[in-house]
Scaffold this motif. Structure first.
Motif, mmCIF file in Angstrom:
data_model
loop_
_atom_site.group_PDB
_atom_site.id
_atom_site.type_symbol
_atom_site.label_atom_id
_atom_site.label_comp_id
_atom_site.label_asym_id
_atom_site.label_seq_id
_atom_site.Cartn_x
_atom_site.Cartn_y
_atom_site.Cartn_z
ATOM 1 N N ALA A 75 43.043 44.648 34.822
ATOM 2 C CA ALA A 75 43.841 43.614 35.368
ATOM 3 C C ALA A 75 44.981 43.226 34.109
ATOM 4 C CB ALA A 75 43.083 42.272 35.506
ATOM 5 N N HIS B 218 49.235 34.257 33.307
ATOM 6 C CA HIS B 218 48.481 35.641 33.664
ATOM 7 C C HIS B 218 47.916 35.954 32.418
ATOM 8 C CE1 HIS B 218 50.728 35.653 37.505
ATOM 9 N NE2 HIS B 218 50.194 36.720 37.933
ATOM 10 N N ALA C 40 49.544 40.834 41.377
ATOM 11 C CA ALA C 40 48.635 41.096 42.454
ATOM 12 C C ALA C 40 49.028 41.589 43.721
ATOM 13 C CB ALA C 40 47.517 40.139 42.705
ATOM 14 N N TYR D 235 50.408 45.236 43.534
ATOM 15 C CA TYR D 235 49.290 46.195 43.471
ATOM 16 C C TYR D 235 48.679 46.451 44.736
ATOM 17 C CZ TYR D 235 45.752 48.648 40.893
ATOM 18 O OH TYR D 235 44.961 49.558 40.278
ATOM 19 N N PHE E 212 47.379 33.144 44.040
ATOM 20 C CA PHE E 212 47.540 34.643 44.250
ATOM 21 C C PHE E 212 48.661 35.026 43.206
ATOM 22 C CE2 PHE E 212 48.341 38.729 46.306
ATOM 23 C CZ PHE E 212 46.988 39.267 46.159
ATOM 24 N N SER E 213 49.283 36.176 43.229
ATOM 25 C CA SER E 213 50.204 36.379 42.055
ATOM 26 C C SER E 213 51.179 37.652 42.494
ATOM 27 C CB SER E 213 49.337 37.010 40.803
ATOM 28 O OG SER E 213 50.050 37.794 39.921
ATOM 29 N N SER F 279 53.237 46.696 41.261
ATOM 30 C CA SER F 279 53.233 45.879 40.442
ATOM 31 C C SER F 279 54.405 46.032 39.663
ATOM 32 C CB SER F 279 52.070 45.629 39.556
ATOM 33 O OG SER F 279 50.851 45.352 40.375
ATOM 34 N N PRO G 83 43.385 36.943 40.574
ATOM 35 C CA PRO G 83 43.671 37.504 41.671
ATOM 36 C C PRO G 83 44.065 39.063 41.514
ATOM 37 C CG PRO G 83 44.829 35.664 41.686
ATOM 38 C CD PRO G 83 44.124 35.633 40.447
ATOM 39 N N VAL G 84 44.522 39.494 40.160
ATOM 40 C CA VAL G 84 44.992 40.871 39.777
ATOM 41 C C VAL G 84 43.544 41.537 39.595
ATOM 42 C CG1 VAL G 84 45.794 42.211 38.325
ATOM 43 C CG2 VAL G 84 46.771 39.803 38.558
ATOM 44 N N GLU H 101 40.925 40.649 41.358
ATOM 45 C CA GLU H 101 40.242 40.882 42.556
ATOM 46 C C GLU H 101 40.761 41.977 43.401
ATOM 47 O OE1 GLU H 101 37.933 39.323 44.087
ATOM 48 O OE2 GLU H 101 37.673 37.949 42.718
ATOM 49 N N VAL H 102 42.230 42.478 43.334
ATOM 50 C CA VAL H 102 42.685 43.580 44.150
ATOM 51 C C VAL H 102 42.264 44.688 43.571
ATOM 52 C CG1 VAL H 102 44.576 41.920 45.203
ATOM 53 C CG2 VAL H 102 44.870 43.308 42.915
#
Length: 463
Positions: free
Chosen positions: A107, A74, A371, A374, A367-368, A382, A307-308, A310-311
């Motif tokens: 992020a 990350h 994320a 969140y 993904f994560s 998170s 991905p973080v 993105e959300v």
């Protein structure tokens, strides 16, 4: 007793200090991307130091290893962003333009807060070990034999199944081809379960080193690693190795040392080499310039930050949080396989499965857990998600006092490590399978009476 009290007080002080940093991160976030990157690096370094000094196995404890893996995936881009350099795309088919087009600073803030939540919880649920144990009677020998045999069975299924699956789909050339070609030809099928079987086998072999079955497992894993490395299967190789190393360190067979930093540097350089080679495949590697820069290896692994970002963009555009539905939907789907009255949409149409949604909306970026938390509950989600993982690993690490306990610790780590780059979707089933294997290891031995115990070598915090 005095030393024990001092250890407890020290951990309380550290937990309070990290909590203060968490509050500061949430209330006064950095305003620029470079400052956010610098802040995230500082937070990760501080939390890493605290975890190292809070667990006898240091950064090779279960919480320490998980923290390292999560941080690399990350915050791998953070050093590049901190000095204001545009991150290279490094052959990534989706490019690196998202770094400047999305709220990457936000992020990084979310990741920093989540790392702090993990560290605080891990420390809060840790305590000095009263002594590990291995069992020195016939019951232990039977348990070890059972564990080693299970490991060999899983390794044979995992590695053998993987070779058969890849060759049947794309022929022998797929084993020496490019990563893109490998993904295209094997994108559907049993690969995730085969990777899980390989990860579990590494844990079982690490729990019973020296046995003939475990040596055969190591040989099979070596075959998988040889082909997998040059195909670009980084996580699929890293996660079993990390879980197995935790078990070996807990037994005292590996010792925490600063020399592991050199190993990490060599690993990042190897990742750079693998990144270069996997673009064309090992058979055509002679036609390209091989990159050995460890910082490029670190940067490429850091793309799990996307991905973080993105959300955050989804919610900035007005999308509400999902209130835990991405956690309950996989469970609902699992129940639907046994109860026909539970209705769920087909997997490819289920937008509550984050792997499906991200693949459809963005592409194959993984993904994560950061994320996932969140998208369900915002920043609080998170932090809470990572705190729960930290607490779980802290409890399991301090309780690993027998071979079966070590097996449980390693088996649980495998799905959690896989989840650092993926959605929550497969985690419930993976944990159920881990629990089933642990029962196979532990339950028969309990019928023969309580075994006598002898301690594993103990390590002082920070050694």
């Amino acid at each position: 007793m005095r030393g024990s009290r001092w250890t407890v007080r020290r951990r309380v002080v550290w937990a309070l200090a990290l909590t203060a940093l968490l509050v500061l991160t949430i209330s006064s976030p950095p305003t620029t991307l470079s400052l956010a990157a610098l802040w995230s690096i500082a937070i990760a370094a501080i939390a890493m130091w605290v975890i190292r000094n809070s667990f006898p196995s240091g950064l090779l404890s279960a919480p320490g290893s998980y923290f390292l893996v999560l941080t690399v995936f990350h915050l791998g881009l953070a050093p590049t962003l901190a000095v204001g350099v545009k991150p290279p795309d490094l052959g990534n088919p989706l490019g690196a333009s998202w770094v400047t087009q999305q709220d990457t600073a936000g992020a990084l803030r979310v990741v920093s807060a989540s790392l702090l939540g993990f560290a605080v919880a891990a420390i809060a649920f840790s305590r000095p070990r009263r002594g590990g144990s291995s069992v020195a009677n016939a019951a232990h020998l039977a348990e070890a034999r059972r564990t080693a045999r299970l490991g060999l069975i899983l390794a044979s299924i995992g590695v053998g199944g993987w070779l058969l699956f890849v060759v049947s789909r794309a022929g022998l050339s797929a084993l020496t081809g490019s990563y893109g070609s490998y993904l295209e030809q094997t994108q559907a099928g049993a690969l995730p379960m085969l990777y899980l079987s390989i990860g579990f086998s590494a844990v079982l072999a690490a729990a019973t080193p020296g046995r003939a079955e475990s040596r055969m497992v190591v040989l099979l894993l070596g075959v998988f690693g040889l082909f997998g490395a040059f195909l670009g299967l980084r996580g699929e190789l890293l996660f079993p190795a990390a879980a197995g190393a935790v078990v070996l360190v807990r037994q005292g067979r590996l010792r925490p040392s600063y020399r592991w930093a050199l190993v990490g540097l060599l690993l990042l350089s190897s990742i750079s080499v693998i990144r270069t080679v996997r673009q064309v495949g090992i058979r055509d590697a002679g036609s390209i310039a091989v990159d050995i820069n460890p910082m490029n290896g670190l940067a490429e692994m850091g793309y799990s930050l996307r991905p973080v970002a993105e959300v955050l963009e989804w919610q900035a555009l007005g999308e509400p949080t999902l209130a835990g539905r991405t956690y309950t939907q996989p469970l609902k789907r699992l129940v639907s396989t046994f109860i026909s009255t539970v209705e769920v949409p087909s997997a490819e149409k289920d937008r509550l499965l984050m792997n499906v949604r991200v693949s459809q909306d963005v592409g194959p970026i993984g993904f994560s857990p950061v994320a996932e938390g969140y998208v369900n509950f915002g920043l609080t989600g998170s932090v809470a998600a990572l705190a729960l993982i930290g607490a779980l690993l802290g409890i399991l690490d301090r309780s690993a006092n027998s071979t079966a306990d070590l097996v449980l610790l390693g088996l649980v780590m495998v799905p959690l490590l896989i989840n650092t780059r993926n959605s929550f979707v497969p985690v419930p089933l993976q944990l159920i399978l881990a629990a089933g294997l642990w029962i196979l290891v532990k339950h028969p031995g309990r019928r023969k009476g309580r075994p006598q115990r002898r301690p594993y070598p103990l390590l002082e915090p920070g050694t």
